[in-house]
Design an enzyme around this catalytic site. Structure first.
Site, PDB file in Angstrom:
ATOM      1  N   TYR A  53      -0.797 -11.377   1.034  1.00 17.67           N
ATOM      2  CA  TYR A  53       0.578 -11.668   1.474  1.00 17.67           C
ATOM      3  C   TYR A  53       0.870 -13.162   1.483  1.00 17.67           C
ATOM      4  O   TYR A  53       2.020 -13.570   1.282  1.00 17.67           O
ATOM      5  CB  TYR A  53       0.875 -10.999   2.823  1.00 17.67           C
ATOM      6  CG  TYR A  53       1.085  -9.515   2.637  1.00 17.67           C
ATOM      7  CD1 TYR A  53       2.282  -9.029   2.118  1.00 17.67           C
ATOM      8  CD2 TYR A  53       0.063  -8.601   2.895  1.00 17.67           C
ATOM      9  CE1 TYR A  53       2.465  -7.675   1.886  1.00 17.67           C
ATOM     10  CE2 TYR A  53       0.238  -7.246   2.656  1.00 17.67           C
ATOM     11  CZ  TYR A  53       1.444  -6.787   2.158  1.00 17.67           C
ATOM     12  OH  TYR A  53       1.629  -5.449   1.911  1.00 17.67           O
ATOM     13  N   ARG A  56       1.990 -13.725  -1.951  1.00 14.37           N
ATOM     14  CA  ARG A  56       3.355 -13.194  -2.126  1.00 14.37           C
ATOM     15  C   ARG A  56       4.371 -14.161  -1.503  1.00 14.37           C
ATOM     16  O   ARG A  56       5.416 -14.445  -2.055  1.00 14.37           O
ATOM     17  CB  ARG A  56       3.521 -11.832  -1.425  1.00 14.37           C
ATOM     18  CG  ARG A  56       2.579 -10.728  -1.831  1.00 14.37           C
ATOM     19  CD  ARG A  56       3.020 -10.053  -3.108  1.00 14.37           C
ATOM     20  NE  ARG A  56       2.737 -10.852  -4.271  1.00 14.37           N
ATOM     21  CZ  ARG A  56       1.511 -11.067  -4.779  1.00 14.37           C
ATOM     22  NH1 ARG A  56       0.461 -10.525  -4.242  1.00 14.37           N
ATOM     23  NH2 ARG A  56       1.346 -11.829  -5.840  1.00 14.37           N
ATOM     24  N   ASN A  87      13.045  -4.886  -0.430  1.00 19.24           N
ATOM     25  CA  ASN A  87      12.300  -6.106  -0.742  1.00 19.24           C
ATOM     26  C   ASN A  87      11.934  -6.875   0.511  1.00 19.24           C
ATOM     27  O   ASN A  87      12.702  -6.921   1.469  1.00 19.24           O
ATOM     28  CB  ASN A  87      13.128  -7.008  -1.663  1.00 19.24           C
ATOM     29  CG  ASN A  87      13.423  -6.329  -2.990  1.00 19.24           C
ATOM     30  OD1 ASN A  87      12.783  -5.331  -3.317  1.00 19.24           O
ATOM     31  ND2 ASN A  87      14.381  -6.849  -3.734  1.00 19.24           N
ATOM     32  N   ASP A  89      11.338 -10.107   0.213  1.00 19.93           N
ATOM     33  CA  ASP A  89      11.783 -11.492   0.014  1.00 19.93           C
ATOM     34  C   ASP A  89      13.101 -11.722   0.758  1.00 19.93           C
ATOM     35  O   ASP A  89      13.718 -10.786   1.265  1.00 19.93           O
ATOM     36  CB  ASP A  89      11.906 -11.827  -1.493  1.00 19.93           C
ATOM     37  CG  ASP A  89      13.024 -11.053  -2.193  1.00 19.93           C
ATOM     38  OD1 ASP A  89      14.177 -11.090  -1.703  1.00 19.93           O
ATOM     39  OD2 ASP A  89      12.748 -10.410  -3.232  1.00 19.93           O
ATOM     40  N   HIS A 104      11.553  -2.674   4.636  1.00 18.85           N
ATOM     41  CA  HIS A 104      10.100  -2.856   4.609  1.00 18.85           C
ATOM     42  C   HIS A 104       9.667  -4.194   5.197  1.00 18.85           C
ATOM     43  O   HIS A 104       8.577  -4.675   4.895  1.00 18.85           O
ATOM     44  CB  HIS A 104       9.590  -2.703   3.162  1.00 18.85           C
ATOM     45  CG  HIS A 104       9.799  -1.332   2.603  1.00 18.85           C
ATOM     46  ND1 HIS A 104       9.793  -1.033   1.264  1.00 18.85           N
ATOM     47  CD2 HIS A 104      10.037  -0.144   3.240  1.00 18.85           C
ATOM     48  CE1 HIS A 104      10.004   0.264   1.084  1.00 18.85           C
ATOM     49  NE2 HIS A 104      10.170   0.828   2.265  1.00 18.85           N
ATOM     50  N   GLY A 170      17.689  -1.806  -9.248  1.00 24.68           N
ATOM     51  CA  GLY A 170      16.304  -2.226  -9.460  1.00 24.68           C
ATOM     52  C   GLY A 170      15.273  -1.562  -8.580  1.00 24.68           C
ATOM     53  O   GLY A 170      14.378  -2.226  -8.067  1.00 24.68           O
ATOM     54  N   THR A 171      15.374  -0.256  -8.455  1.00 25.48           N
ATOM     55  CA  THR A 171      14.316   0.463  -7.731  1.00 25.48           C
ATOM     56  C   THR A 171      13.941   1.736  -8.487  1.00 25.48           C
ATOM     57  O   THR A 171      14.818   2.429  -9.013  1.00 25.48           O
ATOM     58  CB  THR A 171      14.722   0.804  -6.276  1.00 25.48           C
ATOM     59  OG1 THR A 171      13.714   1.655  -5.700  1.00 25.48           O
ATOM     60  CG2 THR A 171      16.076   1.482  -6.170  1.00 25.48           C
ATOM     61  N   SER A 172      12.644   2.023  -8.523  1.00 27.76           N
ATOM     62  CA  SER A 172      12.178   3.231  -9.211  1.00 27.76           C
ATOM     63  C   SER A 172      12.359   4.469  -8.344  1.00 27.76           C
ATOM     64  O   SER A 172      12.160   5.586  -8.803  1.00 27.76           O
ATOM     65  CB  SER A 172      10.694   3.071  -9.557  1.00 27.76           C
ATOM     66  OG  SER A 172       9.937   2.948  -8.361  1.00 27.76           O
TER      67      SER A 172
HETATM   68  N1  APR Z   1      16.812  -5.754 -13.343  1.00 27.20           N
HETATM   69  C1  APR Z   1      16.977  -4.548 -12.730  1.00 27.20           C
HETATM   70  N2  APR Z   1      15.987  -3.663 -12.579  1.00 27.20           N
HETATM   71  C2  APR Z   1      14.781  -4.002 -13.053  1.00 27.20           C
HETATM   72  C3  APR Z   1      14.525  -5.226 -13.688  1.00 27.20           C
HETATM   73  C4  APR Z   1      15.613  -6.124 -13.831  1.00 27.20           C
HETATM   74  N3  APR Z   1      15.482  -7.320 -14.423  1.00 27.20           N
HETATM   75  N4  APR Z   1      13.201  -5.255 -14.054  1.00 27.20           N
HETATM   76  C5  APR Z   1      12.670  -4.084 -13.636  1.00 27.20           C
HETATM   77  N5  APR Z   1      13.607  -3.324 -13.038  1.00 27.20           N
HETATM   78  C6  APR Z   1      13.488  -2.000 -12.421  1.00 27.20           C
HETATM   79  C7  APR Z   1      12.453  -1.071 -13.018  1.00 27.20           C
HETATM   80  O1  APR Z   1      13.004  -0.380 -14.145  1.00 27.20           O
HETATM   81  C8  APR Z   1      12.159  -0.135 -11.855  1.00 27.20           C
HETATM   82  O2  APR Z   1      13.084   0.952 -11.820  1.00 27.20           O
HETATM   83  O3  APR Z   1      13.088  -2.204 -11.084  1.00 27.20           O
HETATM   84  C9  APR Z   1      12.408  -1.038 -10.624  1.00 27.20           C
HETATM   85  C10 APR Z   1      11.145  -1.497  -9.938  1.00 27.20           C
HETATM   86  O4  APR Z   1      10.483  -0.401  -9.359  1.00 27.20           O
HETATM   87  P1  APR Z   1       9.210  -0.603  -8.415  1.00 27.20           P
HETATM   88  O5  APR Z   1       8.295  -1.579  -9.045  1.00 27.20           O
HETATM   89  O6  APR Z   1       8.684   0.739  -8.091  1.00 27.20           O
HETATM   90  O7  APR Z   1       9.830  -1.325  -7.126  1.00 27.20           O
HETATM   91  P2  APR Z   1      10.578  -0.681  -5.871  1.00 27.20           P
HETATM   92  O8  APR Z   1      11.341   0.537  -6.274  1.00 27.20           O
HETATM   93  O9  APR Z   1      11.318  -1.770  -5.195  1.00 27.20           O
HETATM   94  O10 APR Z   1       9.341  -0.235  -4.974  1.00 27.20           O
HETATM   95  C11 APR Z   1       9.585   0.347  -3.712  1.00 27.20           C
HETATM   96  O11 APR Z   1       7.248   0.246  -3.259  1.00 27.20           O
HETATM   97  O12 APR Z   1       5.116  -0.712  -3.114  1.00 27.20           O
HETATM   98  C12 APR Z   1       6.332  -0.597  -2.610  1.00 27.20           C
HETATM   99  O13 APR Z   1       6.897  -1.478  -0.594  1.00 27.20           O
HETATM  100  C13 APR Z   1       7.024  -1.711  -1.964  1.00 27.20           C
HETATM  101  O14 APR Z   1       9.382  -1.911  -1.440  1.00 27.20           O
HETATM  102  C14 APR Z   1       8.451  -1.535  -2.432  1.00 27.20           C
HETATM  103  C15 APR Z   1       8.519  -0.046  -2.738  1.00 27.20           C
END
Ligand code: APR
Length: 229
Positions: A53, A56, A87, A89, A104, A170-172
């Site tokens: 961390y 990070r 996030n 950040d 988080h 931007g989240t999976s």
């Molecule tokens: N702009 C928009 N989206 C983007 C970009 C970009 N430039 N680059 C990547 N992505 C997308 C990817 O396509 C994906 O869908 O951002 C997403 C990232 O997904 P993850 O890496 O799984 O991140 P996140 O969804 O924030 O993860 C959730 O998991 O480990 C944990 O606690 C951590 O808060 C986090 C949680």
């Protein structure tokens, strides 16, 4: 004022130089979640967790908000904007967003390892192993680890229920309970999804896919919302 609720993930900060978690060069490619992001890891090897961390935090402090963070700030001129972010950040705040819920936690603060309600600002990027809270217990990063409760989830769910417009950036949607928040947004509410790799979201006609990186996609959506009505 109409309310825009935005749920953000690591993708919104990717163009600020912060790695996402699950993309091909993501953080979880290089680290084992069990080793650095669980209460068990902290019990077993606190120094390793602290180092992870600290690195990070260093990256976050070196990063700057990007055009996507700033576009969401512009939206405040016309809408009641609430950002719910996964996030850790502080780029939304540094850009100027006024209402940010950190699901988080936030890496710029430390937390008592005895009482999670005791949190403190961290000076610089390093949290030392010898630093303690007012109860005398070691300080850990103020982040929610896998296997821990997400204290803000009910507040966030309630906020999602009040959205007039919803945006997902931007989240999976791989991590619960955050991923379940979309289900609290009323069916008829338009749901913009900004991501180069659009995750599956229930919602039929209310889904508007914006298949772009955040700096392009969020600006497009914000332009549209600023010109609406
Ligand atoms: N702009 C928009 N989206 C983007 C970009 C970009 N430039 N680059 C990547 N992505 C997308 C990817 O396509 C994906 O869908 O951002 C997403 C990232 O997904 P993850 O890496 O799984 O991140 P996140 O969804 O924030 O993860 C959730 O998991 O480990 C944990 O606690 C951590 O808060 C986090 C949680």
């Amino acid at each position: 004022m109409k309310r825009v609720v935005v749920l953000t993930g690591a993708g919104i900060s990717a163009e600020s130089g912060l790695k996402t978690f699950r993309d091909s060069d993501g953080l979880w490619e290089g680290y084992d979640i069990e080793e650095v992001a669980t209460p068990q890891a902290w019990q077993r090897n606190p120094a390793m967790v602290q180092d992870f961390y600290n690195m990070r935090r260093k990256s976050v402090l070196e990063a700057e908000p990007n055009a996507a963070h700033y576009a969401l700030v512009r939206l405040q001129e016309k809408y009641d904007v609430v950002i719910i972010t996964q996030n850790i950040d502080d780029l939304h705040e540094r850009a100027g967003s006024k209402n940010v819920v950190h699901l988080h936690g936030i890496i710029t603060r430390s937390q008592s390892s005895l009482n999670s309600n005791l949190t403190y600002p961290i000076e610089g990027w390093q949290l030392g192993m010898n630093e303690v809270c007012e109860l005398g217990s070691p300080l850990r990063p103020h982040v929610v680890w896998f296997g821990e409760a997400v204290p803000m989830i009910e507040t966030a769910a309630q906020i999602c229920g009040t959205a007039d417009v919803f945006m997902l950036v931007g989240t999976s949607l791989a991590v619960y309970p955050a991923a379940g928040l979309v289900d609290f947004v009323p069916n008829v509410v338009p749901k913009y999804i900004v991501d180069p790799n659009i995750p599956y979201v229930r919602g039929g006609n209310s889904i508007i896919k914006v298949e772009h990186k955040a700096t392009i996609g969020v600006r497009k959506v914000v332009d549209e919302l600023m010109n609406a009505g």
